[in-house]
Design a protein around this motif. Structure first.
Motif, PDB file in Angstrom:
ATOM      1  N   THR A   4       5.224   4.259  -2.543  1.00 17.48           N
ATOM      2  CA  THR A   4       4.231   3.249  -2.907  1.00 17.48           C
ATOM      3  C   THR A   4       3.831   3.317  -4.378  1.00 17.48           C
ATOM      4  O   THR A   4       3.043   2.493  -4.831  1.00 17.48           O
ATOM      5  CB  THR A   4       2.974   3.403  -2.038  1.00 17.48           C
ATOM      6  N   ASP A  29       4.420   8.630  -4.828  1.00 21.53           N
ATOM      7  CA  ASP A  29       3.567   8.539  -3.652  1.00 21.53           C
ATOM      8  C   ASP A  29       4.463   8.263  -2.450  1.00 21.53           C
ATOM      9  O   ASP A  29       5.028   7.176  -2.308  1.00 21.53           O
ATOM     10  CB  ASP A  29       2.525   7.432  -3.827  1.00 21.53           C
ATOM     11  N   GLU A  65       5.625   8.201   1.618  1.00 18.42           N
ATOM     12  CA  GLU A  65       5.134   7.875   2.960  1.00 18.42           C
ATOM     13  C   GLU A  65       6.313   7.740   3.901  1.00 18.42           C
ATOM     14  O   GLU A  65       7.208   6.921   3.675  1.00 18.42           O
ATOM     15  CB  GLU A  65       4.341   6.570   2.918  1.00 18.42           C
ATOM     16  N   GLN A 119       5.319  11.636  11.109  1.00 17.87           N
ATOM     17  CA  GLN A 119       4.692  10.988   9.965  1.00 17.87           C
ATOM     18  C   GLN A 119       4.379  12.038   8.913  1.00 17.87           C
ATOM     19  O   GLN A 119       3.824  13.092   9.221  1.00 17.87           O
ATOM     20  CB  GLN A 119       3.400  10.262  10.380  1.00 17.87           C
ATOM     21  N   THR A 134       2.994  12.123   4.741  1.00 17.52           N
ATOM     22  CA  THR A 134       2.547  11.409   3.545  1.00 17.52           C
ATOM     23  C   THR A 134       1.986  12.397   2.535  1.00 17.52           C
ATOM     24  O   THR A 134       1.377  13.407   2.906  1.00 17.52           O
ATOM     25  CB  THR A 134       1.472  10.356   3.885  1.00 17.52           C
TER      26      THR A 134
END
Length: 513
Positions: free
Chosen positions: A92, A110, A112, A134, A136
């Motif tokens: 991102t 960044d 994710e 997940q 991040t």
């Protein structure tokens, strides 16, 4: 070469940034550029990444997870199957730092990942699945060393600047791993290994060219050491109120850089504590980019949770290659008070002549701070051992599972276990801070995992390293003393560096716009 890389990067980004902005249509956070074009590349490369990810998991992650889980009585961990699925990671934001003085490129992303990968693993004779993974966080990629021939980069170091957020679910089992306690143990073991592998200051090295020096790439000599002195705070707020309560807080300060934390002593009944506490941090060349030193002050309570009083931070760039003495204001408007700190940067010298000066400075500082300080830094590269068959095992079949324990006084570190071999290749590096090389000794022990039995040891007087050219011993095979055969050896690099107060630099590095 650095300028060539910078120009190539700028040209590529200029060509693709317009495309990515029109594709993504997203607004990025301040200081971070759009990463849409990088996401296009990742989507194209993702189907081809599965083989590499499998190899990375099995050769790098699986051994350390197996060793860690055994501490929780979960044995024989292994990956049975790893499928990446169709959903790639998403970036991102991206930021590239430009410094012509460094022979490396530093990039922050960044990161994710909310994907559809499928992982099947086994532990303690139980097979289970992991899905809904997940992950991040802010990911840093350091491309080094830069070389003249294609692909122009010898390798990359990958790390998270702080602990990433991780979640996943278990599938395919209805027994021991369904128990909440075991789930928490497993999750904590995985988190710890991610931290040890690739959360600052730890880095995951990925070698691209075989021609580069493995030891220098996997465990490079750090750029320096910063000595942080938490001197005092003043005008702190009083959090506990009552009709008869006239006491003041019992404050302590926590300082944090990545995974590294330091806590001062707790002082009683004061709004103006004077701690005089010192802590030293080892820093790599990319530490200054985008990193902060965080300070938090709490009021210690005996019966309830400690009350938060104050927090502030210091940009690492402000102390790079210099010495500062300053009062830091609070970062939140509802905090009162300020914090007095001193920070001194030390370069690393390969001359033994620097030692006496540093020892004298260290002794002068230790009197008020009451904490052991250091005059030097030691890098130990454990390459490989040979002929580890011990005399008592000659009549038995099988080869040992071993690791190396490295110790400098009361500081102990250990390598990953190498399984079923008398000639293990460890290729791991360790960094220590040294109080006085004239008097300290380095101890290395090769340990058999099964019964924690020592197969052999090497003892190195650091005073002898001071007599070596550039304070380095490279590629030397030390004879192992102890239960191993007389021909057993341990191949090491030992590099000593003396702390030397840096001279301020005029040139500053900035992030590319």
């Amino acid at each position: 070469m650095q300028m060539v890389w910078s120009r190539l990067w700028c040209a590529l980004r200029s060509c693709l940034l317009g495309i990515s902005d029109s594709v993504s249509g997203k607004v990025t956070f301040p200081g971070m550029e759009s990463a849409g074009w990088l996401n296009i590349l990742i989507r194209q490369l993702w189907p081809s990444a599965e083989q590499y990810v499998n190899e990375l998991c099995r050769t790098t992650i699986e051994p350390v997870l197996r060793s860690a889980l055994e501490d929780y009585k979960l044995k024989s961990f292994r990956f049975e199957e790893i499928t990446l699925g169709q959903t790639p990671p998403k970036l991102t934001g991206v930021k590239v730092y430009d410094d012509q003085a460094l022979a490396e490129i530093v990039m922050d992303l960044d990161f994710e990942y909310i994907g559809d990968c499928k992982i099947r693993a086994s532990v303690s004779e139980l097979t289970f699945g992991i899905e809904d993974l997940q992950l991040t966080g802010r990911l840093r990629i350091v491309m080094k060393p830069l070389v003249k021939d294609p692909p122009l980069v010898g390798g990359v170091h990958v790390l998270f600047l702080s602990k990433p957020e991780l979640s996943y679910n278990f599938t395919g089992t209805a027994n021991v791993l369904d128990l909440p306690v075991v789930k928490r143990l497993f999750h904590r073991a995985v988190e710890e290994q991610i931290e040890e592998l690739m959360v600052m200051p730890n880095k995951l090295p990925i070698q691209i060219l075989n021609s580069i020096d493995v030891a220098d790439f996997m465990c490079p000599v750090p750029s320096g050491v910063v000595r942080l002195h938490i001197i005092e705070a003043e005008n702190l707020a009083k959090k506990d109120f009552g009709i008869l309560d006239t006491s003041k807080p019992d404050p302590y300060c926590i300082m944090r850089i990545g995974l590294q934390n330091f806590k001062t002593e707790t002082l009683r009944n004061t709004l103006n504590p004077k701690w005089d506490a010192c802590k030293e941090y080892v820093c790599s060349s990319d530490t200054r980019f985008g990193n902060k030193i965080h300070f938090e002050i709490f009021d210690h309570d005996r019966l309830t949770d400690d009350d938060f009083l104050f927090k502030t931070h210091l940009e690492f760039q402000e102390i790079w290659k210099r010495e500062i003495d300053t009062w830091l204001p609070p970062t939140e408007t509802n905090n009162s008070g300020r914090l007095h700190i001193k920070a001194t940067w030390y370069d690393l010298s390969d001359s033994a002549d620097s030692l006496q000066i540093q020892l004298e400075e260290m002794c002068a500082l230790q009197l008020p701070t009451k904490k052991p300080l250091h005059s030097a830094l030691l890098v130990v590269w454990v390459d490989a051992a040979k002929n580890l068959v011990s005399r008592h095992r000659i009549r038995k079949k099988g080869e040992p599972d071993t690791f190396v324990r490295v110790r400098l006084d009361d500081v102990k570190k250990k390598s990953t276990v190498r399984e079923r071999t008398n000639n293990p290749v460890y290729r791991e590096g360790f960094v220590f801070l040294v109080r006085n090389p004239w008097t300290q000794k380095l101890m290395l022990e090769v340990i058999g995992r099964k019964h924690e039995r020592q197969l052999g040891k090497v003892e190195v007087d650091l005073n002898s390293v001071l007599n070596e050219p550039k304070l380095e011993v490279r590629g030397k095979e030390f004879e192992l003393q102890g239960d191993a055969e007389e021909t057993a050896t341990l191949k090491l690099n030992i590099i000593l560096r003396i702390l030397r107060k840096a001279v301020a630099e005029n040139n500053e590095s900035i992030a590319t716009e």
